[in-house]
Design an enzyme around this catalytic site. Structure first.
Site, PDB file in Angstrom:
ATOM      1  N   ASN A 165       4.149  -6.222   5.130  1.00 30.84           N
ATOM      2  CA  ASN A 165       2.956  -5.971   5.939  1.00 30.84           C
ATOM      3  C   ASN A 165       3.250  -5.731   7.419  1.00 30.84           C
ATOM      4  O   ASN A 165       2.346  -5.386   8.183  1.00 30.84           O
ATOM      5  CB  ASN A 165       1.947  -7.113   5.762  1.00 30.84           C
ATOM      6  N   ARG A 185      -1.997   1.865  -0.495  1.00 35.90           N
ATOM      7  CA  ARG A 185      -3.385   1.557  -0.134  1.00 35.90           C
ATOM      8  C   ARG A 185      -3.606   1.476   1.366  1.00 35.90           C
ATOM      9  O   ARG A 185      -4.677   1.779   1.861  1.00 35.90           O
ATOM     10  CB  ARG A 185      -3.808   0.231  -0.779  1.00 35.90           C
ATOM     11  N   ARG A 229     -12.093  -1.490  -0.904  1.00 37.08           N
ATOM     12  CA  ARG A 229     -11.334  -1.629   0.342  1.00 37.08           C
ATOM     13  C   ARG A 229     -12.079  -0.845   1.422  1.00 37.08           C
ATOM     14  O   ARG A 229     -11.692   0.262   1.783  1.00 37.08           O
ATOM     15  CB  ARG A 229      -9.900  -1.098   0.186  1.00 37.08           C
ATOM     16  N   PRO A 230     -13.200  -1.383   1.935  1.00 37.54           N
ATOM     17  CA  PRO A 230     -13.971  -0.648   2.936  1.00 37.54           C
ATOM     18  C   PRO A 230     -13.154  -0.425   4.210  1.00 37.54           C
ATOM     19  O   PRO A 230     -12.244  -1.208   4.521  1.00 37.54           O
ATOM     20  CB  PRO A 230     -15.177  -1.548   3.209  1.00 37.54           C
ATOM     21  N   ILE A 231     -13.460   0.650   4.932  1.00 33.24           N
ATOM     22  CA  ILE A 231     -12.754   0.929   6.193  1.00 33.24           C
ATOM     23  C   ILE A 231     -13.752   1.098   7.339  1.00 33.24           C
ATOM     24  O   ILE A 231     -13.437   1.691   8.358  1.00 33.24           O
ATOM     25  CB  ILE A 231     -11.842   2.183   6.077  1.00 33.24           C
ATOM     26  N   ASP A 232     -14.966   0.554   7.125  1.00 34.46           N
ATOM     27  CA  ASP A 232     -16.010   0.713   8.149  1.00 34.46           C
ATOM     28  C   ASP A 232     -15.566   0.179   9.513  1.00 34.46           C
ATOM     29  O   ASP A 232     -15.865   0.782  10.558  1.00 34.46           O
ATOM     30  CB  ASP A 232     -17.307   0.025   7.695  1.00 34.46           C
ATOM     31  N   LEU A 233     -14.829  -0.942   9.531  1.00 33.88           N
ATOM     32  CA  LEU A 233     -14.413  -1.516  10.826  1.00 33.88           C
ATOM     33  C   LEU A 233     -13.377  -0.620  11.509  1.00 33.88           C
ATOM     34  O   LEU A 233     -13.375  -0.483  12.736  1.00 33.88           O
ATOM     35  CB  LEU A 233     -13.837  -2.924  10.635  1.00 33.88           C
ATOM     36  N   ASP A 252      -2.822 -13.652   0.099  1.00 32.94           N
ATOM     37  CA  ASP A 252      -1.707 -13.087  -0.664  1.00 32.94           C
ATOM     38  C   ASP A 252      -0.888 -14.162  -1.387  1.00 32.94           C
ATOM     39  O   ASP A 252      -0.117 -13.841  -2.301  1.00 32.94           O
ATOM     40  CB  ASP A 252      -0.777 -12.277   0.256  1.00 32.94           C
ATOM     41  N   ILE A 256     -11.369 -14.050   0.925  1.00 34.90           N
ATOM     42  CA  ILE A 256     -11.077 -12.785   1.619  1.00 34.90           C
ATOM     43  C   ILE A 256     -11.441 -11.566   0.774  1.00 34.90           C
ATOM     44  O   ILE A 256     -12.138 -10.662   1.241  1.00 34.90           O
ATOM     45  CB  ILE A 256      -9.586 -12.718   2.033  1.00 34.90           C
ATOM     46  N   ARG A 310       5.898  -3.092  -5.485  1.00 33.16           N
ATOM     47  CA  ARG A 310       5.276  -2.694  -4.204  1.00 33.16           C
ATOM     48  C   ARG A 310       5.587  -3.723  -3.112  1.00 33.16           C
ATOM     49  O   ARG A 310       5.564  -3.388  -1.927  1.00 33.16           O
ATOM     50  CB  ARG A 310       3.757  -2.593  -4.347  1.00 33.16           C
TER      51      ARG A 310
END
Ligand code: UD1
Length: 418
Positions: free
Chosen positions: A23, A92, A121-125, A306, A328, A398
């Site tokens: 990450n 992702r 997996r929203p990406i609005d922010l 995780d 989360i 992954r």
């Protein structure tokens, strides 16, 4: 199809090293786009997600060389500003390329990541923040068509949730910008500080506060640098879960003890003996585990989502009922039916998992539902009697570099087969 084959029951012993953080590697590879020169990044794990990030960099025009665990990225020339749908879906978190592509090229064309194994997996922010910094973004049938007139302009942004990816995208967007950006309620994960360290070495001016405030003083350009990725705290937590489940004593090396704090108390509560070193942790499990009462996943410095699945696998053998709450992600219990196939007794009620510890798990054929769910199955199989076959290894690869080789070194009977 590849499988991981485990003959459970071996106690684990010896030493194991932890590879670099997935990450951290992904946003830092995206950040190399801003450097307009050569970046040398050490301790990059050999993971399919990291390879996918390198494929994106090469597609955009960068030169990428791999020398062992060091990646050398030359971003002097960038010729494209889009990421094709196939490449976008290989990884992702490829949305983290949006900020740097827009910053460098003043236009970008990407695809929305869509849902995935652990839920929407929203990406609005990400999008609302980039808009506050001056980006024009149009969404059409899953495509994001973006431009910015003269580059990003600093602003004050308060995130309604401390999203890791959104915090990274904002930092990446405004490292090269006009003015100052303050991010309030920013994510505080160690990988954010690692990204800031990398960018600061490239000439950026970023301060990450422990109170969730990030201040970015925009600069006019960045240059290449040399950087070492921090250790992967989730891989370390997975190895700890493996020892706690299979039993034995293992020294886990190349960690940052501070980053492990949110998980250590859970292993202590379960009765494992923990000794922290300067850059290592020794874990010893000799007796039956005690249940853990209160694991609630939270943004850092809370317990990491995780690590939820591998720790759940460990509690399957505890002497009593453990409680795990997933706060989360909406759909992060997909490993539960697979753990049940191995003999565990788990009930799900919304976001809460109740794990009634059993005396024995039994080997079975199971399928990894996602990355961390897959590692939970490996952990459980190590503590189960008999042979397990875990399919869906593409998920596990992954995030874990050659997991079977690492675990074999500490005595596990584990191999890859077909
Ligand atoms: C990162 C990590 C992932 C980890 C997660 C939470 C990487 C590559 N991945 O993912 O391993 O599990 O942090 O620690 O670093 N959300 C929104 N809108 C947004 C963005 C997020 O609603 O625009 C929600 C998500 O749906 C989720 C929560 O916020 O429920 C956390 O997501 P976020 O912190 O953004 O996780 P990622 O960056 O995707």
């Amino acid at each position: 199809m590849d499988k991981i084959i485990v003959n459970g029951g071996n106690r684990l012993g010896g030493e194991i090293s932890v590879h670099g953080a997935k990450n951290s590697s992904l946003p830092i590879l995206a950040a190399t786009l801003l450097a307009e020169g050569e970046c040398v990044i050490h301790n990059c794990p050999d993971l399919t997600d990291v390879r996918a990030a390198c494929d994106i960099l090469r597609y955009l025009g960068c030169k990428v060389k791999k020398e062992g665990s060091t990646l050398v990225v030359d971003s002097s020339i960038i010729s494209k500003w889009d990421i094709p749908e196939g490449l976008m879906h290989e990884m992702r978190s490829s949305i983290v390329f949006l900020g740097p592509i827009l910053s460098r090229m003043h236009k970008a064309r990407l695809y929305t990541p869509g849902g995935c194994e652990i839920g929407l997996r929203p990406i609005d922010l990400h999008l609302s923040s980039l808009r506050m910094l001056g980006a024009h973004i149009r969404e059409s049938h899953g495509e994001l068509i973006c431009r910015i007139d003269k580059g990003f302009r600093g602003s004050n942004i308060t995130l309604s949730f401390p999203s890791v990816g959104a915090t990274e995208n904002i930092i990446l967007a405004c490292a090269v910008s006009e003015g100052v950006t303050n991010i309030f309620n920013a994510a505080r994960e160690p990988e954010i500080a690692d990204l800031a360290d990398f960018l600061n070495k490239c000439g950026a001016r970023i301060k990450t506060g422990t109170d969730g405030t990030v201040t970015v003083e925009g600069v006019s350009s960045l240059h290449g640098c040399e950087h070492r990725i921090i250790p992967d705290r989730i891989t370390a937590a997975t190895y700890m879960s493996a020892v706690a489940t299979a039993g034995g004593e293992v020294l886990i090396k190349d960690i940052v003890p501070m980053h492990m704090k949110p998980v250590i108390s859970v292993f202590e509560e379960s009765g494992c003996r923990i000794n922290m070193g300067r850059d290592s942790v020794k874990i010893r499990k000799t007796e039956r585990l005690k249940p853990v009462r209160n694991v609630r996943t939270m943004p850092y410095p809370g317990f990491p989502t995780d690590a939820q699945a591998p720790v759940m696998a460990m509690t399957a053998l505890a002497d009593g009922t453990s409680v795990i709450v997933e706060n989360i992600f909406e759909s992060r219990f997909k490993h539960v039916p697979q753990l049940i196939r191995l003999g565990s007794a788990i009930k799900i009620e919304g976001r809460v998992a109740l794990i009634d510890g059993v005396e024995r798990l039994y080997g079975a054929k199971v399928c990894a539902p996602d990355l961390r769910g897959g590692s939970a199955l490996v952990v459980a199989a190590l503590g189960a009697e008999g042979r397990s076959e875990i399919s869906g290894t593409n998920h596990i690869d992954r995030g874990y570099e050659k997991i079977e080789e690492s675990l074999r070194k500490i005595g596990a009977d584990i191999r890859r087969g077909v």
